[in-house]
Motif scaffolding. Structure first.
Motif, PDB file in Angstrom:
ATOM      1  N   VAL A 238      30.197  41.194  42.550  1.00  0.00           N
ATOM      2  CA  VAL A 238      29.722  40.598  41.293  1.00  0.00           C
ATOM      3  C   VAL A 238      30.904  40.299  40.379  1.00  0.00           C
ATOM      4  CG1 VAL A 238      28.365  41.051  39.217  1.00  0.00           C
ATOM      5  CG2 VAL A 238      27.429  41.605  41.452  1.00  0.00           C
ATOM      6  N   ARG A 239      31.903  41.186  40.337  1.00  0.00           N
ATOM      7  CA  ARG A 239      33.078  40.945  39.494  1.00  0.00           C
ATOM      8  C   ARG A 239      33.824  39.697  39.962  1.00  0.00           C
ATOM      9  NH1 ARG A 239      38.183  41.246  39.461  1.00  0.00           N
ATOM     10  NH2 ARG A 239      38.423  42.191  41.498  1.00  0.00           N
ATOM     11  N   ARG A 240      34.040  39.564  41.262  1.00  0.00           N
ATOM     12  CA  ARG A 240      34.731  38.396  41.790  1.00  0.00           C
ATOM     13  C   ARG A 240      33.904  37.127  41.596  1.00  0.00           C
ATOM     14  NH1 ARG A 240      37.228  40.164  47.646  1.00  0.00           N
ATOM     15  NH2 ARG A 240      38.549  41.849  46.891  1.00  0.00           N
ATOM     16  N   TYR A 241      32.607  37.237  41.798  1.00  0.00           N
ATOM     17  CA  TYR A 241      31.731  36.076  41.653  1.00  0.00           C
ATOM     18  C   TYR A 241      31.720  35.575  40.219  1.00  0.00           C
ATOM     19  CZ  TYR A 241      27.601  33.137  42.331  1.00  0.00           C
ATOM     20  OH  TYR A 241      26.738  32.078  42.406  1.00  0.00           O
ATOM     21  N   SER A 242      31.654  36.480  39.256  1.00  0.00           N
ATOM     22  CA  SER A 242      31.601  36.061  37.847  1.00  0.00           C
ATOM     23  C   SER A 242      32.976  35.707  37.297  1.00  0.00           C
ATOM     24  CB  SER A 242      30.956  37.156  36.999  1.00  0.00           C
ATOM     25  OG  SER A 242      31.716  38.343  37.075  1.00  0.00           O
ATOM     26  N   ALA A 243      34.056  36.226  37.873  1.00  0.00           N
ATOM     27  CA  ALA A 243      35.400  35.949  37.376  1.00  0.00           C
ATOM     28  C   ALA A 243      35.902  34.581  37.813  1.00  0.00           C
ATOM     29  CB  ALA A 243      36.375  37.029  37.858  1.00  0.00           C
ATOM     30  N   ASP A 244      35.451  34.096  38.971  1.00  0.00           N
ATOM     31  CA  ASP A 244      35.911  32.796  39.452  1.00  0.00           C
ATOM     32  C   ASP A 244      35.303  31.690  38.619  1.00  0.00           C
ATOM     33  OD1 ASP A 244      37.416  33.947  41.423  1.00  0.00           O
ATOM     34  OD2 ASP A 244      35.893  33.696  42.985  1.00  0.00           O
TER      35      ASP A 244
END
Length: 192
Positions: free
Chosen positions: A42-48
Motif C-alpha cells: 500500500v505504501r509503494r502503491y500510494s507513493a508512486d
C-alpha cells in the motif's frame, strides 16, 4: 429413476478460467502477503505518481482475475433432474425444487442487453413455481431452439408429469422472449 445432468459448456473452459484466476489473483496476492507485506504494498502503491507500473499491473491483474472468475462461474453451472425434483448448482448457490412445486415448464428465448448493447440470444428452460416465481435453469442453454433443447425439455416434462400425475395438456409449447427483466411473448413459434 436415473439422475440426468445438464452442463452448459465444456469443462476445459472452466479449468482454463480457474487457472487464469489463480495466476492473476491468488499468486500475486500470495507474493504480496508472503513477500513485502500489505503495508509495504500500500505504501509503494500510494507513493508512486501517475504512470507507475505498479498501479497498471495491479489493475490489469484484477481485471483479468475477475473476468476469469466470472467465466469460471458461468462454466460451473449444472442442472440435475432426478426422482425428487430438479437441483440447480452454481458456484455460489445450490437450489432444489420438488416436482410438486412446479406449475409449468417451458422454453424461453432470452435477449440480454448490457448498457444498451444487445448480446447473443439464447434459449433456456424456465420453470414456473407455485409461488409465482420463475426459475431459469442454468443448463441446457442453446443459441437455437433445436432438437437437443426440445429433447431436454421433453424429458424434464415427462419426469414432472410422472412424479405429479399432471395432465398431458400442460407445459408451455411455444418459446417466449425475455428482454432484460420484462417478459414478452414471441409471436413466432420456435422451429420444431
Amino acid at each position: 429413476m436415473e439422475t440426468i445432468t445438464y452442463r452448459p459448456a465444456s469443462r476445459k473452459w472452466q479449468w482454463g478460467a480457474l487457472a487464469v484466476f489463480v495466476l492473476t489473483v491468488v499468486i500475486p496476492a500470495g507474493v504480496v502477503t508472503l513477500g513485502m507485506g500489505w503495508q509495504e504494498f500500500v505504501r509503494r502503491y500510494s507513493a508512486d505518481d501517475s504512470g507507475s507500473s505498479l498501479s497498471e499491473t495491479t489493475i490489469a491483474l484484477l481485471v483479468f482475475g475477475l473476468s476469469a472468475l466470472a467465466l469460471s462461474y458461468c462454466c460451473a453451472m449444472r442442472t440435475y433432474v432426478g426422482a425428487a425434483g430438479i437441483r440447480v448448482r452454481t458456484p455460489l448457490r445450490r437450489r432444489s425444487v420438488a416436482w410438486g412445486d412446479i406449475t409449468d415448464i417451458g422454453v424461453r428465448r432470452y435477449d440480454p442487453s448490457f448498457f444498451g448493447r444487445r448480446g447473443t440470444a439464447t434459449y433456456r428452460i424456465r420453470l414456473l413455481l407455485a409461488s409465482g416465481e420463475g426459475l431459469f435453469l442454468p443448463a441446457p442453454v442453446t443459441e437455437e431452439f433445436d432438437s437437443e433443447m426440445e429433447a431436454a425439455k421433453g424429458e424434464i416434462i415427462r419426469r414432472w408429469k410422472a412424479a405429479t400425475g399432471t395432465p398431458a395438456e400442460t407445459g408451455t409449447p411455444a418459446a417466449t422472449a425475455v428482454t432484460g427483466t420484462t417478459a414478452a411473448t414471441s409471436a413466432a413459434e420456435p422451429p420444431a
